[in-house]
Design a protein around this motif. Structure first.
Motif, short mmCIF file in Angstrom:
data_model
loop_
_atom_site.label_atom_id
_atom_site.label_comp_id
_atom_site.label_asym_id
_atom_site.label_seq_id
_atom_site.Cartn_x
_atom_site.Cartn_y
_atom_site.Cartn_z
N LEU A 17 92.48 39.58 127.08
CA LEU A 17 92.81 40.96 126.72
C LEU A 17 94.27 41.08 126.29
N LEU A 20 94.69 39.65 122.96
CA LEU A 20 94.11 40.54 121.94
C LEU A 20 95.05 41.69 121.63
N PRO A 41 87.89 40.18 80.83
CA PRO A 41 86.99 40.02 79.67
C PRO A 41 87.75 39.74 78.38
N LEU A 88 95.15 37.03 82.63
CA LEU A 88 94.94 38.19 81.75
C LEU A 88 95.51 37.93 80.36
N VAL A 137 97.27 61.07 99.48
CA VAL A 137 96.22 61.16 98.47
C VAL A 137 95.33 59.94 98.68
N LYS A 138 94.02 60.15 98.57
CA LYS A 138 93.11 59.06 98.95
C LYS A 138 92.90 58.05 97.83
N VAL A 139 93.97 57.64 97.21
CA VAL A 139 93.89 56.56 96.23
C VAL A 139 95.03 55.58 96.46
N ALA A 165 102.00 50.16 82.82
CA ALA A 165 100.57 49.95 83.14
C ALA A 165 100.32 50.57 84.51
N TYR A 166 99.15 51.14 84.66
CA TYR A 166 98.84 51.87 85.90
C TYR A 166 97.40 51.59 86.34
N LYS A 168 94.57 52.48 89.71
CA LYS A 168 94.33 53.08 91.02
C LYS A 168 92.90 52.82 91.46
N THR A 169 92.67 52.91 92.74
CA THR A 169 91.33 52.73 93.27
C THR A 169 91.16 53.66 94.47
N PRO A 170 89.99 54.27 94.63
CA PRO A 170 89.82 55.21 95.73
C PRO A 170 89.64 54.50 97.07
N LEU A 189 96.23 45.67 85.71
CA LEU A 189 96.30 44.55 84.75
C LEU A 189 95.38 44.82 83.56
N ARG A 190 94.19 45.33 83.85
CA ARG A 190 93.27 45.66 82.75
C ARG A 190 93.89 46.74 81.87
N ASP A 191 94.56 47.71 82.52
CA ASP A 191 95.22 48.77 81.76
C ASP A 191 96.34 48.19 80.88
N GLU B 53 89.52 59.80 92.14
CA GLU B 53 88.89 58.87 91.22
C GLU B 53 87.38 58.90 91.49
N TYR B 86 85.58 45.84 76.37
CA TYR B 86 87.01 45.85 76.70
C TYR B 86 87.81 45.68 75.41
N ARG B 92 92.69 54.53 79.98
CA ARG B 92 93.68 54.89 78.97
C ARG B 92 93.07 55.05 77.58
#
Lengths: 223, 220
Positions: A17, A20, A41, A88, A137-139, A165-166, A168-170, A189-191, B53, B86, B92
């Motif tokens: 305990l 822990l 992609p 990327l 904020v829930k992101v 670049a930005y 976010k994820t909930p 990164l995708r953005d 989101e 993509y 965006r």
């Protein structure tokens, strides 16, 4: 002889305990580490008829961001994006240009490199993150600012510009802070890739350079 | 026997769910007049707002709901579609109006990709589920003899989603559906915490899914 503490004063369940509780306490104030890894992609676009050279410096290829905790109740954060950055940009640029060549060294006078139309040098100027406990904020959010340099093989500047670049994820049930920050980083990164792919030919210095090329009429620049 | 009865009671309580109220509004501008044939549908989440989101899980839920009720409707997975096109459907760069599709189709590769996917309808879903007021308190303890909790907690969840249907062949918005749902969840705890969760998001998913199914099945 004094008996060891663990053997004389505590029973086995109590020891477990205690261990822990200490583990939980340590976990609360340790560094949260996120290694961003993902596949990206291929872009769906007509490749520009250019041979582009790429040079990643060590800071970019091993990019990491460290934010030290400001209080006892907070955790420090170490976000490593280097591997994902390289993944990327290799995928994106290979799809955006007719030929992509990786340079042997940073372009400059005396540096032997393959012959290309121009060399792109990407860099991450700044990275910021926000988690729900910071913002209410829930992101989870990741914001990055890139700096790009387009130079000749001799290192002479053609263009230099910055690009945000930005991502976010909930919040989600049973998702850890680390997992959510990792997802937000992948979205960012995708953005970055989307922003670069859709604005590259509209950067004024790049546009002027493209128009100055003898085969500019064949570049099929699409805004 | 007593612990067994307690456990049985706890299990029975865990099957209970909180109450949910749901409201659905539907506006159809152009009802489908012909079958979908081999065409497919894609459901995408809007992710432009700064303070919320649209949950990927909700988009997946609506897609599965439609696919399960009418297997003849081919629903393309959101991530598969985003990757296939993509970078043109990232937050965006995604088209905000049906008229923006024309600009997108000016790119030969994009137009070819769309032709391969045979997408007839694109459904944009915008919204989120948020936790509302919460009340109560619960205390949990752990000791060498065991662990347990005592107390009571309650909270509300509110879901609000809007689905906009674009028809690719007409390059126009052909329908709009909105669904709201709210529910109260409870968690009493006597030794064991027993969650009585209101399936607010699930109800909203079913409501949106049923309405979309109604629209798309008409096209079959």
């Amino acid at each position: 002889m004094e008996a060891p503490l663990s053997g004389s004063m505590t029973t086995a369940p109590e020891r477990w305990l205690t261990a822990l509780v200490f583990t939980c306490l340590l976990a609360g104030c340790g560094t949260k580490q996120v290694v961003v890894q993902s596949e990206f992609p291929d872009p769906v676009m007509n490749p520009l008829p250019l041979t582009l050279g790429i040079w990643y410096n060590d800071d970019f290829a091993n990019h990491e961001f460290f934010d030290e905790a400001s209080g006892r109740s907070e955790s420090s954060w170490l976000v490593n994006t280097g591997q994902a950055q390289v993944e990327l940009w290799q995928t994106l640029l290979t799809g955006m240009f007719r030929d992509v060549v990786f340079m042997n060294g940073k372009p400059g006078p005396g540096q032997m490199n393959p012959v290309v139309d121009a060399v792109l040098l990407p860099a991450v100027d700044e990275l910021q993150y926000a988690i729900p406990s910071h913002t209410n904020v829930k992101v989870y959010e990741i914001w990055m600012r890139y700096r790009f340099q387009l130079v000749t093989t001799g290192g002479e500047p053609i263009a230099e510009w910055t690009m945000p670049a930005y991502g976010k994820t909930p919040t989600a049930f049973m998702q850890s802070d680390e997992g959510a920050v990792r997802l937000a980083a992948i979205v960012a990164l995708r953005d970055a890739g989307a922003h670069f792919a859709t604005t590259f030919t509209r950067v004024p210095q790049v546009e002027a350079w493209l128009n100055s090329l003898p085969r500019a009429g064949a570049t099929q620049v699409q805004p | 026997m007593k612990p067994r009865r307690l456990l049985l009671g706890a299990l029975l309580l865990s099957w209970l769910t909180g109450c949910v109220n749901a409201t659905v509004d539907q506006m159809v501008f152009n009802s489908p007049t012909e079958g979908m044939g081999d065409a497919s549908v894609v459901i995408l989440g809007r992710r432009h707002a700064s303070d919320y989101e649209t949950e990927p899980g909700f988009i997946s839920c609506v897609g599965k709901h439609i696919g399960a009720r009418d297997p003849s409707i081919r629903v393309i997975d959101e991530l598969e579609f985003l990757n296939a096109l993509y970078p043109w459907f990232e937050p965006r760069t995604a088209p905000l109006r049906p008229a923006d599709l024309e600009k997108l189709f000016a790119h030969r590769d994009v137009a070819e990709k769309f032709a391969t996917l045979q997408t007839r309808y694109m459904i944009w879903i915008d919204g989120s589920t948020v936790r509302g007021d919460s009340a109560g308190s619960m205390t949990c303890g752990i000791g060498p003899g065991g662990a347990g909790c005592f107390g009571f907690g309650t909270w509300s969840d509110d879901a609000s989603y809007e689905a906009t249907i674009w028809d690719f062949t007409q390059r126009a918005e052909v329908g709009r559906i909105s669904a709201t749902a709210s529910g109260q969840s409870y968690m009493p705890a006597v030794v064991l915490p027993i969650p009585i969760i209101a399936p607010v998001q699930g109800t909203a998913c079913d409501s949106v899914g049923d309405q979309l199914l109604d629209f798309l099945s008409t096209a079959n």
